[in-house]
Design a protein around this motif. Structure first.
Motif, mmCIF file in Angstrom:
data_model
loop_
_atom_site.group_PDB
_atom_site.id
_atom_site.type_symbol
_atom_site.label_atom_id
_atom_site.label_comp_id
_atom_site.label_asym_id
_atom_site.label_seq_id
_atom_site.Cartn_x
_atom_site.Cartn_y
_atom_site.Cartn_z
ATOM 1 N N GLY A 33 0.791 -1.230 0.000
ATOM 2 C CA GLY A 33 0.000 0.000 0.000
ATOM 3 C C GLY A 33 0.818 1.270 0.000
ATOM 4 N N GLU A 51 1.165 7.060 -0.005
ATOM 5 C CA GLU A 51 0.715 6.071 0.965
ATOM 6 C C GLU A 51 -0.807 5.964 0.977
ATOM 7 O OE1 GLU A 51 1.911 5.036 5.616
ATOM 8 O OE2 GLU A 51 2.538 6.904 4.669
ATOM 9 N N GLU A 52 -1.290 4.756 0.856
ATOM 10 C CA GLU A 52 -2.746 4.556 0.877
ATOM 11 C C GLU A 52 -3.324 5.080 2.186
ATOM 12 O OE1 GLU A 52 -4.040 0.573 0.015
ATOM 13 O OE2 GLU A 52 -3.106 0.659 -1.969
ATOM 14 N N GLN A 57 -6.009 8.563 -3.829
ATOM 15 C CA GLN A 57 -5.834 7.313 -4.564
ATOM 16 C C GLN A 57 -5.421 7.552 -6.019
ATOM 17 O OE1 GLN A 57 -5.752 4.296 -3.098
ATOM 18 N NE2 GLN A 57 -5.008 3.575 -5.105
ATOM 19 N N ILE A 60 -1.764 8.004 -6.189
ATOM 20 C CA ILE A 60 -1.073 6.719 -5.999
ATOM 21 C C ILE A 60 -1.111 5.915 -7.302
ATOM 22 C CG2 ILE A 60 -1.078 4.519 -4.753
ATOM 23 C CD1 ILE A 60 -2.167 6.001 -2.327
ATOM 24 N N ASP A 61 -2.268 5.920 -7.942
ATOM 25 C CA ASP A 61 -2.393 5.182 -9.208
ATOM 26 C C ASP A 61 -1.415 5.736 -10.248
ATOM 27 O OD1 ASP A 61 -4.333 3.716 -7.999
ATOM 28 O OD2 ASP A 61 -6.019 4.770 -8.948
#
Lengths: 586, 586
Positions: A33, A51-52, A57, A60-61
């Motif tokens: 994650g 960081e998740e 999100q 992060i992707d």
């Protein structure tokens, strides 16, 4: 700027602030994650973290999708790093990214952009712009940059004036082959690219510039050995109203300044050795003086005892490899093979082991008894445990071969210490050298070098014995630079061209402008030139100059990155008034 | 050293000491038993004195025999001078010589070595080494030297890395003609000398060097105008991760630094003007902004009144020459002749005098009454006593002609003040310009310049309207430098070559290496290049660049001093695999 800071700049005191960094993705990891990206630029590496649960999100992707060598821009907060990394200047922190932009993508690079790469020489040359991203290569170019600035700092302080001399000059057959440049405006005529700005710097002395320097490209169209380049850079200097000693002091000073500034090393005063002594003691005009192992001549003791190899030799000469008396048969055979290599050319190798018990064992025991060998050992100042290695033959050739053996043994015995600097001036070079092929004298340095005043009269009687006020700076067995006091008198210059086999007309056509200048108040002058690429390599303790050149050419003179040289158009040829000779299919 | 001091070094505090000077005889006078010699070197002039009854007679005899430009060495005591000379730094003293040596004689020089010389241009070029002895020429070379060091000082502080790019590169037909260099090792192939290191500096950005500079020779085989040289020097710079504003700030900063350091002048922030505005207001992309005299367009007021010259014109535009209403018929005819010169090309000149009494007198009184002319004057913001000068015709051609007239009037009115510095950035250049001859678009800057993002879509619909993030620095009406934000995307670069009429194959063959590099993580980047020869001339307030070059070439590209270019030998031609085309006798 697209960034607020560089990737090498952030420290603990920045923690809490918001920054924007740009750079290349060195590495991306994705685990449990969390995504980390090592972001790299010229100044360093900074870690980005996604960081998740903390980072959005979508970001992060995005972070998961960037690959090696992508160019990105990341904005975020500087936070303290959980697991600090002492090896990185920025190792105390990381950036918690809240905005990420891919500025440019990258295909997978053809080799890894790491300090140690899996890329071969050819591939690295073709993609030189990727190779330069690697620290070791970039650092060499930065060392070169710093050297250039430091050289200028010193020479400015010494009142040298930087003057640019022309690149489109005149072709002269003396010396190496010129690169030529056809002139469109002057039909059937050619410029040449300078092999050095020699005549121009002398003209600047005639012009009263007093002290000149230039860091300048020079060109030689020669068949390229492994570490030669068709274009190379020279630190080129000239001074008026000087004698040899002034030039030596000035440039010994420069070299000491560079070692001090670049490496923090205080060099001792340079050793001084005459050319004759260097040849006799080391068989080379650029001896590696980090170690002794001086030549010992043995003609008086070794000849007339019936050993025909010695008796027929012009010179019997050896070195003492200290502590090597325990060499095995195999090791000795290895050394014999080494000296018999075609490029070294000795016929064989004689050894004498000075055993620990005081006895001698040699490959010539048949001809020499223990007492005689003991006499040799005394001359060599050898101790029990030492090994004498002896060659015999024509003087120059034998010295040359023994020089190679000395360097080989120095290497083997760890005497060529990378961390040691042995700098020396080699002095009193011969003015001329005889060329067997053309059956005439060539200038050892160049035709503008002045003979020593006391040797001038030998120009008629014994040209080969005339010495010059010419000098080379040798560092750790590498020629860093060289120069001479020049001729500043028309009659002497004309005499010199005559000795070199120029007709009066040839001398006038090629160098009339210089001899003419000498008639209008030319001051005594002298100078020096350093191979700058090589000086950088010496300073870094490296053998090869290639990585100190941003875009070097290969051994065929090709730039494989831009694919040059290349064909030009018929239109260009026509404009230049030249035609290609059909290549012979051979 | 042959000397203890230079000829510019001695001051009152040296009086009483014994010194040795070397240098050139500037002047020798012999009067009433006393001989004086003015001894000159790069650093100054010191007077030597030889006096009967004081100086040994043999030395006086020697002193009488030395001629102008002899090189001598003199030892003696520094004494106070009877008649002090305030104009010389060493004017308080002279040297009472007790030992004199002629180091070299001199023929009588072909022109006088004085600040003002009797030597013509050709003679001074042939004996350039004598010309450089003259203060004005030597000082220009020293200014150039100092500029080089100051440029480096600034760029080092800004973290630029000096990187040498190759001189033997690849010929590409884009732009001016290349000088080419036949390769002996690569049969039938040629290198080219760089017109600029453009692609290499971009590759250094791809390589992550971040900030690059070089002071570098560039080459263009073009027909030479009076003040062009086949080889010239460029300050070449490039920066990664920047936008236009960063480049402007950095190099505006450099220019301010240079003016401060070289001239003690604090420049104001540079004016900024778009290309379109510069063309509309001054008819030039390098307007001289030391004075106003802006263009005033008059189509709305001047057309439709029956004056066919105006009615048929695309543009009617004029300038206001303040205070010139009293110009005579002869002066006005002179201006008409000026604009009708072939190189300016106007058909005629319309004038309107705004007399001191408030009335108007014009060359078009037949078509326009006093009220109409008053309307014009209002538009020009003219006052009584002013003179309006008006041209009409095709837009670009008319602006160009009016630019020449504006500069001429500025000169006449003393508005182009040598002591004033007006520096500006001209921005938003068109990306492309249409070439009527080849019927295609050319890159206005070069093919690597990026279109403004907001204009990209016009590349298809209206290529001529696409603007670039390209900028020129203009000082006092002279282009000092220019640059742009570059393309860093392969697809955009390919599209650009397409717009410029390259086939895919041509683009790949010539610039494939660059487009390939763009696929491996090329950062956004931009840069600038300054004409260094010109920048030196601008800094010195001079028009001609030639004296800022140590060894310039003449308008035929010849170096008349060394007589180059010249014929090369058949052997050289054979080795290179080229033949001369027999020159056509025309």
């Amino acid at each position: 700027m697209l960034r607020t800071h560089t990737c090498g700049e952030l420290r603990s005191e920045h923690i809490g602030s918001t920054v924007t960094l740009t750079g290349w993705v060195q590495k991306q990891r994705d685990k449990g994650g969390v995504v980390w990206i090592d972001l790299r630029d010229r100044y360093g590496i900074t870690q980005l973290i996604f960081e998740e649960g903390v980072t959005e999100q979508s970001i992060i992707d995005q972070a998961k999708k960037v690959g090696r060598e992508f160019v990105i821009k990341a904005t975020g907060e500087v936070v303290e790093r959980y697991a600090k990394n002492d090896k990185m200047a920025t190792g105390d922190l990381e950036i918690r990214v809240n905005s990420l932009e891919v500025l440019n993508g990258s295909k997978v690079p053809p080799f890894t952009i790491e300090d140690e790469t899996d890329g071969g020489e050819d591939l690295r040359m073709k993609y030189r712009y990727l190779d330069i991203r690697r620290n070791p290569v970039r650092e060499k170019l930065q060392l070169r940059h710093t050297m250039m600035q430091k050289v200028r700092e010193y020479l400015n302080k010494e009142k040298f004036v930087e003057v640019e001399t022309p690149y489109l000059i005149k072709s002269t057959p003396e010396g190496a082959r010129d690169f030529v440049v056809p002139s469109r405006m002057n039909e059937n005529e050619f410029y040449a690219l300078p092999q050095s700005p020699q005549t121009f710097k002398q003209l600047l002395m005639v012009a009263g510039m007093d002290r000149y320097f230039q860091i300048v490209k020079c060109f030689r169209d020669e068949d390229l050995r492994a570490d030669r380049q068709p274009e190379f850079t020279q630190i080129d200097c000239e001074m008026a109203f000087v004698e040899q000693e002034d030039v030596l002091q000035t440039f010994e000073g420069m070299t000491k300044f560079l070692y001090k500034e670049m490496k923090g090393i205080e060099l001792d005063d340079f050793q001084r050795i005459s050319y004759d002594e260097a040849m006799a003691k080391y068989g080379s005009d650029k001896p590696d003086l980090r170690f002794g192992m001086e030549f010992c001549e043995l003609n008086d003791k070794a000849q007339g005892k019936g050993f025909v190899v010695f008796d027929s030799a012009e010179l019997v000469v050896g070195i003492n490899a200290e502590g090597c008396a325990n060499y095995t048969r195999k090791q000795l055979d290895g050394l014999t093979d080494f000296v018999k290599k075609p490029q070294i050319g000795a016929k064989g190798l004689v050894y004498v082991k000075y055993n620990e018990d005081g006895s001698f064992k040699s490959s010539v025991d048949k001809f020499f008894d223990q007492d005689e060998l003991k006499g040799w050992a005394e001359k060599f100042r050898a101790k029990p445990g030492d090994l004498l290695l002896i060659l015999a033959g024509e003087k120059n050739q034998t010295r040359k071969a023994l020089n190679e053996l000395r360097l080989e043994m120095g290497e083997t015995l760890g005497l060529r210490d990378k961390n040691k600097v042995a700098a020396a001036w080699v002095l009193d070079f011969p003015l001329l050298e005889w060329d067997e092929e053309t059956k005439r004298y060539h200038a050892m340095h160049h035709p503008f070098t002045a003979p020593k005043p006391e040797d001038v009269e030998k120009l008629n009687s014994d040209p080969g014995a005339v010495r010059a006020n010419a000098y080379d700076m040798v560092i750790n067995g590498v020629e860093a630079g060289g120069g001479s006091i020049r001729i500043h008198d028309r009659a002497m210059q004309a005499r010199m061209f005559e000795v070199l086999g120029f007709s009066k007309e040839e001398a006038e056509e090629q160098f009339g402008f210089l001899m003419g200048a000498f008639e209008y108040g030319a001051p005594p002058h002298g100078g020096v030139a350093f191979g700058f690429d090589r000086l950088c390599a010496i300073m870094a303790g490296e053998q090869s100059i290639r990585d100190f050149i941003a875009f070097p050419k290969n051994n065929a003179g090709r730039d494989v990155m831009i694919d040059s040289p290349s064909a030009i158009s018929m239109e260009q040829l026509n404009e230049l008034g030249i035609k290609l000779v059909e290549p012979t299919k051979s």
